[in-house]
Design an enzyme around this catalytic site. Structure first.
Site, short mmCIF file in Angstrom:
data_model
loop_
_atom_site.label_atom_id
_atom_site.label_comp_id
_atom_site.label_asym_id
_atom_site.label_seq_id
_atom_site.Cartn_x
_atom_site.Cartn_y
_atom_site.Cartn_z
N SER A 194 94.36 22.00 44.67
CA SER A 194 95.44 22.87 45.15
C SER A 194 95.13 23.28 46.57
O SER A 194 93.96 23.40 46.96
CB SER A 194 95.56 24.12 44.27
OG SER A 194 95.84 23.80 42.93
N GLY B 200 93.32 24.02 54.21
CA GLY B 200 92.37 23.06 54.75
C GLY B 200 90.95 23.29 54.32
O GLY B 200 90.02 22.77 54.95
N ARG B 201 90.75 24.05 53.24
CA ARG B 201 89.41 24.39 52.75
C ARG B 201 88.59 25.19 53.76
O ARG B 201 87.38 25.27 53.66
CB ARG B 201 88.63 23.14 52.32
CG ARG B 201 89.26 22.37 51.15
CD ARG B 201 89.31 23.27 49.91
NE ARG B 201 89.74 22.57 48.71
CZ ARG B 201 90.98 22.54 48.25
NH1 ARG B 201 91.95 23.16 48.92
NH2 ARG B 201 91.28 21.93 47.14
N LEU B 202 89.26 25.80 54.72
CA LEU B 202 88.56 26.65 55.70
C LEU B 202 88.59 28.09 55.17
O LEU B 202 89.15 29.00 55.79
CB LEU B 202 89.23 26.54 57.07
CG LEU B 202 88.34 26.86 58.28
CD1 LEU B 202 87.18 25.87 58.36
CD2 LEU B 202 89.16 26.81 59.57
#
Length: 214
Positions: free
Chosen positions: A11, A192-194
């Site tokens: 997700s 963005g998984r940041l």
């Protein structure tokens, strides 16, 4: 059923941010605030947390328990003192826990040394529990092997009969633990998984706070 493509499950996160302007000097206000946000968002079991312990052979174990108290220096939970987790805590009196709120894309990780709470505090909490839960505490020898469901149900009926018309007292083998937390990490999912990760660590003169790379 074919093979599950677990690797393809993902997700994107976009519901919030955790900026330096949001951060208190010490972790308690944010723990309490995030718990309230979870309640307001009607997250199921918002106080459910994964509790990790290790035994005297350094074998780790983890299970879901319910958080039952949050204060500036500690969190509390209650259990059977003869359970596997209690045995672990007797051998290695420290624990780590993680609370995950999927709808808010947030988690908080808390760890520190563990001790039992006072019997008075355990009695007060036990008295607040539903009667069926009180009976269940007397009927169950948590983590012990039983012959089947029937044994549990018969034990419950026997405890019901024993305390019929009476106040159910706190069993000697049941009570609370406190984690006096010295490390707390807040995680907020980001695109963005940041992700935002903020770590608080206890120091002699207060708390240190650092942002971690995701």
């Amino acid at each position: 059923m074919g093979d599950l493509n677990v690797a393809g499950w993902r997700s994107d996160y976009h519901r919030g941010a955790l900026t330096e302007d949001d951060l208190p000097e010490y972790p308690f206000p944010l723990i309490a605030g995030w718990l309230q946000d979870a309640v307001d968002a009607e997250v199921p079991d918002p106080n459910a947390m994964a509790l990790a312990t290790v035994d005297d052979g350094m074998q780790p174990d983890v299970r879901i328990v319910l958080l039952k108290g949050v204060e500036p220096e500690r969190i509390t939970f209650f259990t059977n003192y003869e359970s596997a987790k209690a045995s672990d805590l007797e051998a290695k009196p420290g624990a780590a826990c993680c609370i995950w709120w999927p709808p808010l894309e947030r988690q908080v990780r808390i760890s520190g040394p563990v001790t039992k709470v006072s019997r008075k505090e355990s009695e007060a909490y036990f008295a607040s529990r539903p009667r069926e839960s009180q009976i269940g505490a007397w009927a169950s020898r948590q983590s012990s092997v039983v012959s089947g469901r029937k044994e549990l149900e018969e034990g419950f009926k026997a405890a019901e009969k024993r305390f019929e018309g009476k106040v159910v007292p706190l069993p000697d083998w049941w009570g609370g633990y406190e984690i006096r937390y010295d490390r707390v990490e807040f995680w907020q999912g980001r695109a963005g998984r940041l992700h935002d990760r903020i770590l608080y660590t206890k120091a002699d003169d207060g708390w240190n706070r650092n942002r971690l790379s995701p």
